[in-house]
Design a protein around this motif. Structure first.
Motif, PDB file in Angstrom:
ATOM      1  N   LEU A  37      35.645  31.427  13.288  1.00 20.93           N
ATOM      2  CA  LEU A  37      36.424  30.199  13.184  1.00 20.93           C
ATOM      3  C   LEU A  37      36.153  29.467  11.879  1.00 20.93           C
ATOM      4  O   LEU A  37      35.038  29.491  11.378  1.00 20.93           O
ATOM      5  CB  LEU A  37      36.078  29.260  14.344  1.00 20.93           C
ATOM      6  N   PRO A  38      37.155  28.788  11.341  1.00 21.65           N
ATOM      7  CA  PRO A  38      36.908  27.939  10.187  1.00 21.65           C
ATOM      8  C   PRO A  38      36.248  26.651  10.641  1.00 21.65           C
ATOM      9  O   PRO A  38      36.470  26.173  11.749  1.00 21.65           O
ATOM     10  CB  PRO A  38      38.311  27.670   9.634  1.00 21.65           C
ATOM     11  N   GLY A  39      35.421  26.091   9.778  1.00 20.37           N
ATOM     12  CA  GLY A  39      34.771  24.822  10.066  1.00 20.37           C
ATOM     13  C   GLY A  39      35.092  23.818   8.977  1.00 20.37           C
ATOM     14  O   GLY A  39      35.316  24.180   7.821  1.00 20.37           O
ATOM     15  N   PHE A  40      35.126  22.558   9.362  1.00 19.27           N
ATOM     16  CA  PHE A  40      35.402  21.466   8.442  1.00 19.27           C
ATOM     17  C   PHE A  40      34.410  20.347   8.727  1.00 19.27           C
ATOM     18  O   PHE A  40      34.170  20.006   9.887  1.00 19.27           O
ATOM     19  CB  PHE A  40      36.824  20.934   8.636  1.00 19.27           C
ATOM     20  N   VAL A  57      31.272  29.669  14.461  1.00 19.45           N
ATOM     21  CA  VAL A  57      31.747  30.094  13.143  1.00 19.45           C
ATOM     22  C   VAL A  57      31.401  31.554  12.897  1.00 19.45           C
ATOM     23  O   VAL A  57      32.237  32.356  12.512  1.00 19.45           O
ATOM     24  CB  VAL A  57      31.140  29.198  12.033  1.00 19.45           C
ATOM     25  N   ARG A  58      30.157  31.918  13.151  1.00 19.29           N
ATOM     26  CA  ARG A  58      29.664  33.261  12.845  1.00 19.29           C
ATOM     27  C   ARG A  58      30.250  34.322  13.775  1.00 19.29           C
ATOM     28  O   ARG A  58      30.759  35.336  13.323  1.00 19.29           O
ATOM     29  CB  ARG A  58      28.139  33.240  12.943  1.00 19.29           C
ATOM     30  N   GLY A 117      39.472  25.757  15.289  1.00 19.30           N
ATOM     31  CA  GLY A 117      38.491  25.431  14.279  1.00 19.30           C
ATOM     32  C   GLY A 117      37.548  24.361  14.775  1.00 19.30           C
ATOM     33  O   GLY A 117      37.713  23.831  15.871  1.00 19.30           O
ATOM     34  N   LEU A 118      36.563  24.067  13.958  1.00 13.67           N
ATOM     35  CA  LEU A 118      35.566  23.059  14.294  1.00 13.67           C
ATOM     36  C   LEU A 118      35.609  21.946  13.254  1.00 13.67           C
ATOM     37  O   LEU A 118      35.741  22.217  12.062  1.00 13.67           O
ATOM     38  CB  LEU A 118      34.172  23.683  14.291  1.00 13.67           C
TER      39      LEU A 118
END
Length: 102
Positions: free
Chosen positions: A66-69, A61-62, A31-32
């Motif tokens: 991946l999930p981003g926070f 992400v796209r 993730g980011l």
């Protein structure tokens, strides 16, 4: 200015081929995470809290799902918002990849 933390050291997906030079055993991009700064002292700048359109449209992400926070303030951000105002972690990106709690 945003500060980015890059988990696993790369935006590229980990290769499934252990003979690939980019492959590192047991290293995975999961993730980011990054923060959005205060605008204190930045003239008349303003922004909404949470993930920006640039965050949402990021290739990691796209394209890689991946999930981003992002850690950001909970209220509208302007030059008068104190640096110690309330903040929280916002989620963005691949909705099926978020844990129920974090």
């Amino acid at each position: 200015m945003e500060q980015n933390v890059l988990l696993a050291g790369s935006f590229s997906p980990v290769s499934n081929n252990p003979t690939s030079p980019e492959y590192k055993a047991q290293e995975y991009l999961i993730g980011l995470f990054h923060t959005h700064p205060t605008l204190y002292g930045c003239g008349n700048a303003t922004r909404n809290p949470g993930a920006s359109q640039k965050d949402i449209d990021s290739a990691a992400v796209r394209e890689f799902g991946l999930p981003g926070f992002v850690y950001d303030y909970v209220s509208f951000v302007d030059t008068h918002l104190p640096i110690n105002a309330n903040a929280k972690i916002y989620k963005y990106g691949a909705p099926g990849r978020f844990p129920n709690t974090y």
